[in-house]
Design an enzyme around this catalytic site. Structure first.
Site, mmCIF file in Angstrom:
data_model
loop_
_atom_site.group_PDB
_atom_site.id
_atom_site.type_symbol
_atom_site.label_atom_id
_atom_site.label_comp_id
_atom_site.label_asym_id
_atom_site.label_seq_id
_atom_site.Cartn_x
_atom_site.Cartn_y
_atom_site.Cartn_z
ATOM 1 N N SER A 253 0.817 -1.207 0.000
ATOM 2 C CA SER A 253 0.000 0.000 0.000
ATOM 3 C C SER A 253 0.853 1.261 0.000
ATOM 4 O O SER A 253 1.519 1.536 -0.985
ATOM 5 C CB SER A 253 -0.981 -0.031 1.173
ATOM 6 O OG SER A 253 -2.035 0.862 0.947
ATOM 7 N N ASP B 260 -0.335 -4.220 -3.863
ATOM 8 C CA ASP B 260 -1.522 -3.355 -3.846
ATOM 9 C C ASP B 260 -1.142 -1.904 -3.538
ATOM 10 O O ASP B 260 -1.636 -1.299 -2.583
ATOM 11 C CB ASP B 260 -2.512 -3.867 -2.799
ATOM 12 C CG ASP B 260 -3.951 -3.860 -3.306
ATOM 13 O OD1 ASP B 260 -4.162 -3.658 -4.514
ATOM 14 O OD2 ASP B 260 -4.865 -4.056 -2.491
ATOM 15 N N HIS C 79 -7.747 -5.553 0.279
ATOM 16 C CA HIS C 79 -6.494 -4.841 0.546
ATOM 17 C C HIS C 79 -5.753 -5.412 1.751
ATOM 18 O O HIS C 79 -4.521 -5.442 1.773
ATOM 19 C CB HIS C 79 -6.811 -3.366 0.762
ATOM 20 C CG HIS C 79 -5.620 -2.460 0.726
ATOM 21 N ND1 HIS C 79 -4.720 -2.433 -0.322
ATOM 22 C CD2 HIS C 79 -5.171 -1.526 1.622
ATOM 23 C CE1 HIS C 79 -3.777 -1.525 -0.088
ATOM 24 N NE2 HIS C 79 -4.026 -0.967 1.079
#
Length: 440
Positions: free
Chosen positions: A272, A295, A350
Site C-alpha cells: 500500500s 496493492d 487490501h
C-alpha cells in the site's frame, strides 16, 4: 449503550488470535457496567481460546528467527524487525505487537477512545508469531536481502506472515518502521542514557487534513524511501564488519550478519503506502535490484518516477482496492525494455497482505473487509510464491522458485493476469477512493 460503530471497531482491533466465529449480543442490550464488561471480556477470551488458526508458519525448509534492530538515536535512527533463516527451530515466541503503545496507536488510527487500546493490549498483547526470538542465524551461506516497507497506520511487526514465509525460504527480511508519522505508532531513544533506562519517545500517526493531503503524502513517501535506503546502508555496514551498536540491547549477536548477505541480491518490497515507497526508493537507489509492490497506494506517486524507475517491477494487486485511474498510473511504469509484471489475486481485499487477515475471526474479518472471498492462507501463499519466482529471476538466485514462474504470469485459478479490470466477469467494488485518509 455502546454505538454500533464502536463495537465494530472494537472487533477489528480485537484481532482474535484464532479464526473462530462467535455471536455478539444485540447492541441495544449492551451494558457498559464494569461487572458486566468483565464477564463479556471473559467470554471473548473463551471464544478466542477455543479456536485453532492464526498467523501461518513459513512453508520453506529453513527455521525462522526474528529480532529487532535499532541503530542510532533520535527520530532519524534506523528501526527494523528482522526475519532470517535460523540455526535451529527454537520456541516460536516472537511477540506480535510488543508494546501497549502500538494498540493505542491503532485506536488513534481508527478514531476510537484510548481505553480500547488499553483493553486490547491486556487481552492480546501476548499473542505470538511462529518465529524464534533472537535465535542464532544459520551460518554457512550468503542470503538475499529484502527491505520491506509497511502501509499507512501499520508498523514493523504486522507483516510477519510475509516475513516469516520468505525467511523460511532463505531470505533475510528487514521490515522498516517508518518515522514519517504514517505508522500508527513508533518510538526512538533520544540518547544513550534514555536507551539504557528504556525511556522511549513515542511518535503517533499524524492526522492529515484533506486540503494538505497531497503535499504531506508526497513528503512522507520521500522520507520513507530515504528510510529504506538508510536501513539498507546500516545492514550492509554490519555485513562489511562495521561493529554497529543495537541500542535496544538485544541478545542477538549482530556479528552473525557479517558476510551473511549477498549485496548483489537486494530487493525492495512493500504494501500500500509501502508499495508507493517501493516505486519512490527504486528510482533513487540502484542498490535495490528489483521491487515488488503489493496493492500499492498510487495517490502519493509522482509522475516523474515513471521514466526514472529502471529496475524490474512486479505489481501484485487485490481485487477490490484499485481504481482504473490507479491502474493507469501503474501502467505508466511500463517503459520500453523494462521488465514489468502485474497480477491480481481473485477474491482478495487490501488487507489480505497483512497479519490482520489471519488474527481476526471469520465473521468480523469478512464484515470489516479484513478477509476476502479467497482463503487468507491461499492469498498469502500466492503472494509469497509469485514474489520468490520474480526475485529468483531478477536476483539470479540458485533456487527452485522458478517452479512458480506461471504465477508471475497470472497462470492460476486464483489469479488474473494484469489488473482487476482485465477480468471480463469480475467487476471489483471500491474499498476506498484515492486520497482517502483511510488508505493504507
Amino acid at each position: 449503550m455502546v454505538p454500533l460503530k464502536l463495537q465494530a471497531l472494537f472487533c477489528l482491533l480485537c484481532c482474535l488470535p484464532w479464526v473462530h466465529p462467535f455471536h455478539w449480543q444485540d447492541t441495544s442490550s449492551f451494558d457498559f457496567r464494569p461487572s458486566v464488561m468483565f464477564h463479556k471480556l471473559q467470554s471473548v477470551m473463551s471464544a478466542a481460546g477455543s479456536g485453532h488458526s492464526k498467523i501461518p508458519k513459513g512453508n520453506g525448509s529453513y527455521p525462522v528467527g526474528c529480532t529487532d534492530l535499532m541503530f542510532g538515536y533520535g527520530n532519524e535512527s534506523v528501526f527494523v524487525r528482522l526475519y532470517y533463516p535460523a540455526q535451529d527451530q527454537g520456541r516460536l515466541d516472537t511477540v506480535w505487537i510488543p508494546n501497549k503503545e502500538y494498540f493505542l496507536g491503532l485506536s488513534i488510527f481508527l478514531g476510537t477512545p484510548s481505553i480500547v487500546g488499553n483493553i486490547l493490549h491486556l487481552l492480546y498483547g501476548s499473542l505470538t508469531t511462529p518465529a524464534s526470538w533472537n535465535s542464532p542465524l544459520r551460518t554457512g551461506e550468503k542470503y538475499p536481502l529484502i527491505v520491506f516497507s509497511h502501509g499507512l497506520g501499520a508498523f514493523r511487526t504486522i507483516y510477519s506472515a510475509i516475513g516469516i514465509g520468505l525467511a523460511s525460504n532463505g531470505f533475510i527480511v528487514a521490515t522498516v518502521e517508518h518515522r514519517d508519522r504514517s505508522a500508527s505508532a513508533t518510538y526512538f531513544f533520544e540518547d544513550q542514557v534514555a536507551a539504557k533506562v528504556e525511556n522511549r519517545s513515542w511518535l503517533y500517526l499524524r492526522k492529515v487534513k484533506q486540503e494538505e493531503s497531497e503535499s504531506v503524502r508526497k513528503e512522507q513517501v520521500q522520507q520513507r524511501a530515504i528510510e529504506c535506503s538508510r536501513a539498507l546502508s546500516a545492514i550492509l555496514d554490519i555485513e562489511h564488519g562495521d561493529p554497529k551498536e543495537n541500542v535496544l540491547g538485544s541478545a542477538f549477536d549482530m556479528k552473525q550478519l557479517k558476510d551473511a548477505i549477498d549485496e548483489t541480491k537486494i530487493a525492495l518490497m512493500g504494501h500500500s503506502f509501502g508499495g508507493a515507497t517501493v516505486l519512490q526508493a527504486l528510482s533513487e537507489d540502484q542498490r535495490f535490484r528489483c521491487g515488488v509492490a503489493l496493492d500499492p497506494w498510487m495517490y502519493p506517486v509522482n509522475e516523474e518516477l515513471y521514466s526514472r524507475t529502471l529496475q524490474p517491477l512486479l505489481f501484485i494487486n487485490s481485487a477490490k482496492f484499485q481504481t482504473p485511474k490507479d491502474i493507469a498510473k501503474m501502467k505508466k511504469f511500463y517503459q520500453p525494455d523494462k521488465e514489468r509484471k502485474m497480477i491480481t489475486i481473485k477474491g482478495s481485499v487490501h488487507q489480505n497482505f497483512d497479519d490482520f487477515t489471519f488474527v481476526t475471526g471469520k465473521i468480523i474479518g469478512n464484515k470489516l473487509t479484513l478477509k476476502g472471498e479467497i482463503d487468507s492462507r491461499v492469498a498469502i501463499d500466492l503472494t509469497n510464491k509469485a514474489s520468490m519466482a520474480f526475485l529468483q529471476k531478477h536476483l539470479g538466485l540458485q533456487k527452485d522458485f522458478d517452479q512458480w514462474d506461471p504465477l508471475v504470469e497470472g497462470d492460476d485459478e486464483n489469479l488474473i493476469p494484469g489488473s482487476p479490470f482485465d477480468a471480463v466477469t469480475q467487476v471489483p467494488a471500491q474499498q476506498h477512493s484515492p486520497g482517502s485518509q483511510t488508505q493504507n
